[in-house]
Design a protein around this motif. Structure first.
Motif, PDB file in Angstrom:
ATOM      1  N   GLU A   1       0.828  -1.204   0.000  1.00 32.62           N
ATOM      2  CA  GLU A   1       0.000   0.000   0.000  1.00 32.62           C
ATOM      3  C   GLU A   1       0.864   1.255   0.000  1.00 32.62           C
ATOM      4  OE1 GLU A   1      -3.226   0.160  -0.310  1.00 32.62           O
ATOM      5  OE2 GLU A   1      -3.477  -2.012  -0.379  1.00 32.62           O
ATOM      6  N   GLU A   2       1.959   1.181   0.785  1.00 30.76           N
ATOM      7  CA  GLU A   2       2.871   2.328   0.824  1.00 30.76           C
ATOM      8  C   GLU A   2       3.544   2.545  -0.530  1.00 30.76           C
ATOM      9  OE1 GLU A   2       6.689   3.914   3.468  1.00 30.76           O
ATOM     10  OE2 GLU A   2       5.704   2.010   3.943  1.00 30.76           O
ATOM     11  N   GLN A   3       3.920   1.443  -1.179  1.00 28.42           N
ATOM     12  CA  GLN A   3       4.541   1.548  -2.499  1.00 28.42           C
ATOM     13  C   GLN A   3       3.561   2.131  -3.523  1.00 28.42           C
ATOM     14  OE1 GLN A   3       6.082  -2.284  -3.555  1.00 28.42           O
ATOM     15  NE2 GLN A   3       7.774  -2.193  -2.078  1.00 28.42           N
ATOM     16  N   LYS A   4       2.272   1.750  -3.392  1.00 28.35           N
ATOM     17  CA  LYS A   4       1.268   2.310  -4.296  1.00 28.35           C
ATOM     18  C   LYS A   4       1.179   3.831  -4.128  1.00 28.35           C
ATOM     19  CE  LYS A   4      -1.716  -1.758  -4.680  1.00 28.35           C
ATOM     20  NZ  LYS A   4      -3.064  -2.329  -4.360  1.00 28.35           N
ATOM     21  N   ALA A   5       1.212   4.256  -2.841  1.00 21.50           N
ATOM     22  CA  ALA A   5       1.131   5.690  -2.576  1.00 21.50           C
ATOM     23  C   ALA A   5       2.351   6.424  -3.146  1.00 21.50           C
ATOM     24  CB  ALA A   5       1.013   5.936  -1.070  1.00 21.50           C
ATOM     25  N   VAL A   6       3.540   5.829  -2.976  1.00 23.75           N
ATOM     26  CA  VAL A   6       4.766   6.435  -3.512  1.00 23.75           C
ATOM     27  C   VAL A   6       4.720   6.483  -5.037  1.00 23.75           C
ATOM     28  CG1 VAL A   6       7.263   6.147  -3.728  1.00 23.75           C
ATOM     29  CG2 VAL A   6       6.158   5.792  -1.517  1.00 23.75           C
ATOM     30  N   ARG A   7       4.222   5.410  -5.628  1.00 18.86           N
ATOM     31  CA  ARG A   7       4.131   5.354  -7.092  1.00 18.86           C
ATOM     32  C   ARG A   7       3.188   6.439  -7.605  1.00 18.86           C
ATOM     33  NH1 ARG A   7       2.598  -0.043 -10.657  1.00 18.86           N
ATOM     34  NH2 ARG A   7       2.837   0.947 -12.704  1.00 18.86           N
ATOM     35  N   ALA A   8       2.077   6.638  -6.888  1.00 15.77           N
ATOM     36  CA  ALA A   8       1.146   7.687  -7.300  1.00 15.77           C
ATOM     37  C   ALA A   8       1.816   9.058  -7.247  1.00 15.77           C
ATOM     38  CB  ALA A   8      -0.091   7.660  -6.402  1.00 15.77           C
ATOM     39  N   GLU A   9       2.618   9.303  -6.194  1.00 19.58           N
ATOM     40  CA  GLU A   9       3.332  10.583  -6.089  1.00 19.58           C
ATOM     41  C   GLU A   9       4.343  10.738  -7.207  1.00 19.58           C
ATOM     42  OE1 GLU A   9       2.781  13.086  -4.075  1.00 19.58           O
ATOM     43  OE2 GLU A   9       1.070  12.036  -3.187  1.00 19.58           O
ATOM     44  N   LEU A  10       5.052   9.625  -7.527  1.00 22.26           N
ATOM     45  CA  LEU A  10       6.031   9.680  -8.627  1.00 22.26           C
ATOM     46  C   LEU A  10       5.355   9.979  -9.957  1.00 22.26           C
ATOM     47  CD1 LEU A  10       8.395   6.692  -7.719  1.00 22.26           C
ATOM     48  CD2 LEU A  10       8.938   9.128  -7.630  1.00 22.26           C
ATOM     49  N   GLU A  11       4.174   9.383 -10.163  1.00 23.26           N
ATOM     50  CA  GLU A  11       3.450   9.646 -11.407  1.00 23.26           C
ATOM     51  C   GLU A  11       3.047  11.122 -11.498  1.00 23.26           C
ATOM     52  OE1 GLU A  11       0.216   6.913 -11.441  1.00 23.26           O
ATOM     53  OE2 GLU A  11       1.438   5.216 -12.126  1.00 23.26           O
TER      54      GLU A  11
END
Length: 210
Positions: free
Chosen positions: A144-154
């Motif tokens: 879930e944390e990685q998903k949140a980080v990925r969204a920020e990177l996008e």
């Protein structure tokens, strides 16, 4: 009454044989008491037909209680023998007989040591399951944390894409050049701001002198 728990019989019948015998005993005893009351009432009615009789109802009650005590003593002796016979021959499961639900124990016999070993293994497996479940929860939280980080990177990539488009509109196609262009423009803006601040200070001093 018997003090043997007779747990195997209770498993089969759904009740303990001692409980069954106790209920039978209470039923016979209640019937005996009721019978004595009926006999007493009949005797009292018969005495009413003899006006000259000197026997009082109190004497009849004492005689009835004495007879009831005599009957109860004999009944207890007879019931004790009946209970012994029923518990041994009717309500008793022989030691060499297995109930259908216990046939599995005959097919797969286990010693106490083997049973304890199985219990220890089950406990160990439960602990492993809890540890794996906890690790799974930790991995899920990390995902879930990685998903949140990925969204920020996008979002950041989209911002750079927008920035790159703006730079292209101003005639710069390379990102480094675009970044340098933005840096130069930001410096120019800073110089303009400084110049405006200086001029505003001069104007304020001039106004103060006037």
């Amino acid at each position: 009454m018997s003090v043997n728990p007779m747990a195997y019989e209770a498993q089969f019948f759904g009740f303990t044989p001692q409980t069954c015998m106790l209920r039978v005993y209470i039923a016979f005893q209640d019937y005996l008491f009721e019978m004595m009351l009926v006999v007493e009432s009949v005797i009292l009615k018969k005495l009413d037909g003899f006006p000259g009789c000197k026997i009082s109802p109190c004497q009849i009650r004492k005689s009835t209680e004495k007879f009831l005590l005599f009957m109860k003593e004999h009944f207890d002796k007879l019931f004790s023998k009946m209970e012994e016979v029923l518990l041994q021959l009717v309500l008793n499961i022989p030691e060499n007989v297995l109930l259908p639900e216990d046939k599995v124990h005959e097919q797969y016999p286990y010693t106490k040591e083997q049973f304890q070993a199985l219990q220890d293994e089950i406990q160990q497996l439960q602990q492993q399951y809890r540890a794996e479940a906890s690790a799974g929860q930790a991995l899920q939280a990390e995902l879930e944390e990685q998903k949140a980080v990925r969204a920020e990177l996008e979002k950041i990539l989209q911002w750079f894409d927008g920035l790159d488009n703006i730079c292209r509109e101003h005639g710069t196609s390379n990102f480094k050049e675009s970044f340098a262009f933005l840096t130069q423009n930001s410096k120019k803006l800073q110089d303009v701001l400084k110049d405006v601040e200086k001029k505003s200070k001069k104007i304020k001093k001039h106004d103060q002198l006037l």
